[in-house]
Write an enzyme that holds these catalytic residues in place. Sequence first.
Site, PDB file in Angstrom:
ATOM      1  CE  LYS A 149      -3.938  -0.179   2.172  1.00 31.27           C
ATOM      2  NZ  LYS A 149      -4.066  -1.189   3.166  1.00 31.27           N
ATOM      3  NE  ARG A 173      -7.087   3.430   4.360  1.00 29.04           N
ATOM      4  CZ  ARG A 173      -8.296   3.025   3.998  1.00 29.04           C
ATOM      5  NH1 ARG A 173      -8.538   1.740   3.850  1.00 29.04           N
ATOM      6  NH2 ARG A 173      -9.268   3.890   3.784  1.00 29.04           N
ATOM      7  N   GLY A 216      -8.115  -7.931   3.629  1.00 27.72           N
ATOM      8  CA  GLY A 216      -9.027  -8.161   4.737  1.00 27.72           C
ATOM      9  C   GLY A 216      -8.430  -8.900   5.920  1.00 27.72           C
ATOM     10  CG  MET A 229      -2.820  -7.927   8.736  1.00 27.16           C
ATOM     11  SD  MET A 229      -1.122  -7.474   8.365  1.00 27.16           S
ATOM     12  CE  MET A 229      -1.215  -7.126   6.625  1.00 27.16           C
ATOM     13  NE  ARG A 255      -5.492  -4.714  -3.191  1.00 28.55           N
ATOM     14  CZ  ARG A 255      -6.017  -4.891  -1.995  1.00 28.55           C
ATOM     15  NH1 ARG A 255      -5.249  -4.818  -0.926  1.00 28.55           N
ATOM     16  NH2 ARG A 255      -7.301  -5.134  -1.837  1.00 28.55           N
ATOM     17  CG  HIS A 302     -13.367 -10.891   3.499  1.00 29.98           C
ATOM     18  ND1 HIS A 302     -13.844 -12.157   3.787  1.00 29.98           N
ATOM     19  CD2 HIS A 302     -12.075 -10.873   3.899  1.00 29.98           C
ATOM     20  CE1 HIS A 302     -12.876 -12.864   4.357  1.00 29.98           C
ATOM     21  NE2 HIS A 302     -11.803 -12.108   4.439  1.00 29.98           N
ATOM     22  CB  SER A 305      16.597 -39.859 -12.955  1.00 33.97           C
ATOM     23  OG  SER A 305      15.318 -39.295 -12.736  1.00 33.97           O
ATOM     24  CB  CYS A 314      11.613 -38.895 -12.269  1.00 32.55           C
ATOM     25  SG  CYS A 314      12.523 -40.126 -11.295  1.00 32.55           S
ATOM     26  CE1 TYR A 370      14.492 -36.380 -16.373  1.00 30.50           C
ATOM     27  CE2 TYR A 370      16.669 -36.259 -17.377  1.00 30.50           C
ATOM     28  CZ  TYR A 370      15.723 -36.957 -16.645  1.00 30.50           C
ATOM     29  OH  TYR A 370      15.990 -38.218 -16.200  1.00 30.50           O
TER      30      TYR A 370
END
Length: 849
Positions: free
Chosen positions: A21, A90, A99, A101, A318, A432, A740, A807, A827
């Site tokens: 904020k 705030r 919502g 805090m 935001r 909210h 792997s 994997c 990979y």
Amino acid sequence: MKQVYEFRDGGKEMMALLGGKGANLAEMAKIELPIPEGIIISTTACNEYFKNDKKLSPVLEEEILRNIRVLEYETGKKFQSPKPLLVSVRSGAPVSMPGMMDTILNLGFNDYVAEKMLEITKDEKFVYTSYLRFVQMFSEIAKGIDRRKFVHLKATDYKAQILESKKIYRDECGEIFPENYRDQILIAVKSIFESWNNDRAILYRKLHNIGNNMGTAVVIQEMVFGNFNEQSGTGVLFTRNPSTGEDKIFGEVLLNAQGEDIVAGIRTPDNIELLKNSMPDIYNQLVETAKKLEKHNRDMQDIEFTIENSKLFILQTRNGKRTAEASLKIAMDLVKEGIITKEEAVMKVEPASINKLLNGDFEEKYLKEATLLTKGLAASSGVAVGRIMFDAKRVKIREKTILVREETSPEDLQGMALAQGIVTLKGGATSHGAVVARGMGKCCVTGCSEIKLDEINKTMTIGDHVLKEGDFISVSGHTGEIFLGKIPLKENSFSDELKEFVSWASEVKRMNVRMNADTAEDVAQGKSFGAKGIGLCRTEHMFFKNDKIWTIREFILSDRGEEKERALKKLHNLQKEDFLNIFEVLDGDEANIRLLDPPVHEFLPKTTDDKKKMTEILLISLEEIEKRIYKLKDENPMLGHRGCRLGVSYPELYRIQARAIIEAAYECEKKGIKVHPEIMIPFIMEAKELAFLRKEIEEEIEDLFKELGARVEYKLGTMIEIPRACLLADEIAEYADFFSFGTNDLTQMSMGLSRDDSVKFLDDYREKGIWEGEPFYSIDRKAVSQLVELGVKNGRSRKTNLKIGVCGEHGGDPKSIEFFEEQNLDYISCSPFRVPTAILAAAQAYLKK
């Protein structure tokens, strides 16, 4: 060290210090948007507060009050003076937590200020409702007084209600309500810091994997009043539709109201289109501001605004929370509009949202026959079918429920997280419930005013229908419709838009993304999602289909000699057919095939009927079958006679599997289908094991090449899944063409955890703060990751270009993928439906690096 900042001191690059904020307000000040003046107390100050035994240091108190004097100068107003300054206080964490805090509005009021405000405004209702709201908000937020104590006040006029509310404060706290603005400010700042660790904020951070140590900033900002008169109001808008991604401002407004009324869902707001006719200049200014902020911040914005007496003020912006569908569309549209690059678009879509895009909708043929109960506002896309539940505390995990509430509050967060979907009677698309549902990827319908709740009798009435708690309903977050009963769901397809987006990510990523696939059907699915090759084909899983399990049982229970040879021949033929089918669909990509690694107990017959069938197959008595089962029983099967240990005991088993692989590859190559088989030996703990088995397999393959009069290129490597193998990876690499990592077993053995049993107690660990996260979903970054790092380092110290992949289940987890990118693995491999997510996560990990 400086801990309090003016807006002009900051910018969005200081988000960690100033909170989202505060940083965004500072950024808006830079581009000269109409914002109320204010100051920001940093997250550093919050963390110091907790370190200082929850006390504000004298140095911080003085710095706050010094900056308050600067704020008075900037606004031309003074606290508790004839031209009074009132402020909001705030929270503002570095990561958006809508919502979770707290906020206190209208701070600075006392009886003297009320008199002066009345002289200025000549509006008694405005002044005293604002004063009353401050007293009640301050009591609730700063002192934890239950808001319900203020619901049924005996007094009827506002002045008397203020006195009665202050008496409640005194009775509850044992002290008089603070009248001096300095006391009010310092107490408010402490309470906002405290809200960082309230139950709902802690739970939200846990659900969204947000760290607990960043703290919250506090924004103290000049009040502007949306409840000043009928030419005033408050609203929330998104620069694009947060549910669909449509390029059109989407939002809501409440005239003659303050911001908390709309965000908390206390009143159902009007569509922002209302301003087109009632305040056209303001509407046009909002559209212009929305586009300016979107272009400046290079993303869709969530904007809070207030109109005071026909003058627009922007209170906050935001990056807006959005559904998975909207996230994809917005990212792609911003590229096509020339606002961002493809690489930036790739970074804007959460990998987890890809899974949501592959979720479904209702089957249309059943939808036509369904009974429509009511229609509300489509607040968050998706569909849900479940049992009605009216109390968030009673929503049970693993039980399909729809949480139905008059309005949600942050206290409902646990129930919202567990419910399939959310329905509220009040509130709009920015309430909210709606915002939290979108963040969770859950379907949500708000503003269902036709529903009448009876929480005592646990019923809800819609027209002629009376539904009890536990009855089924079906909810569409796409349309806002709620239907009676259960409607079958259909699966989403892999849309052209999603394919294009995943192709953008594929162009960016460095690591290859393979699939875990045990059948030709798995391969086709994985390829359709963008997988390039097989990272794990579990040959024992091939026997779970079409009665093939009897073949592997026959081999396991066979005695050495003719019985074993007969069983091996059957096994060879079945395996060769499976490999042929897989290679044909794979069509040229690499195929990593793990030789048999069955925990034997999984395949042994358990029922009497199954044992009798084995007597018919092996032509031996039931008593003999029972004896052989007993001999094969492992006390600890996961660490018993499995993997390469079977190969050492029965070399002919791995030899025959290798023969089947190479024969299938040869036959495919004769048809013009290129094959790149990788034969993987599992559960190696010692280099000599691999050396022995490599020699056996190579001998079998060389014999086959002589029989065929031709050769097939192949690689032979191992799975690294035992901690000892990580330590000795340099020795093991001598006999391996590739590694792997099997991180499932590596996690089990290094942490001493059973993935099947740990669910019974890990929640206790998490609740007591001993452990965070799920180690079998996201790799343990403290210890298991060190073993992987060591295995990579040791293996490549012996063979610089050793191909290394992973994997385990972690191969589809975005956080784990980031770690694998840091280790420069070649990979990752995961189940077919996780492939698009893994591709995006791999691209993001590379861009972050």
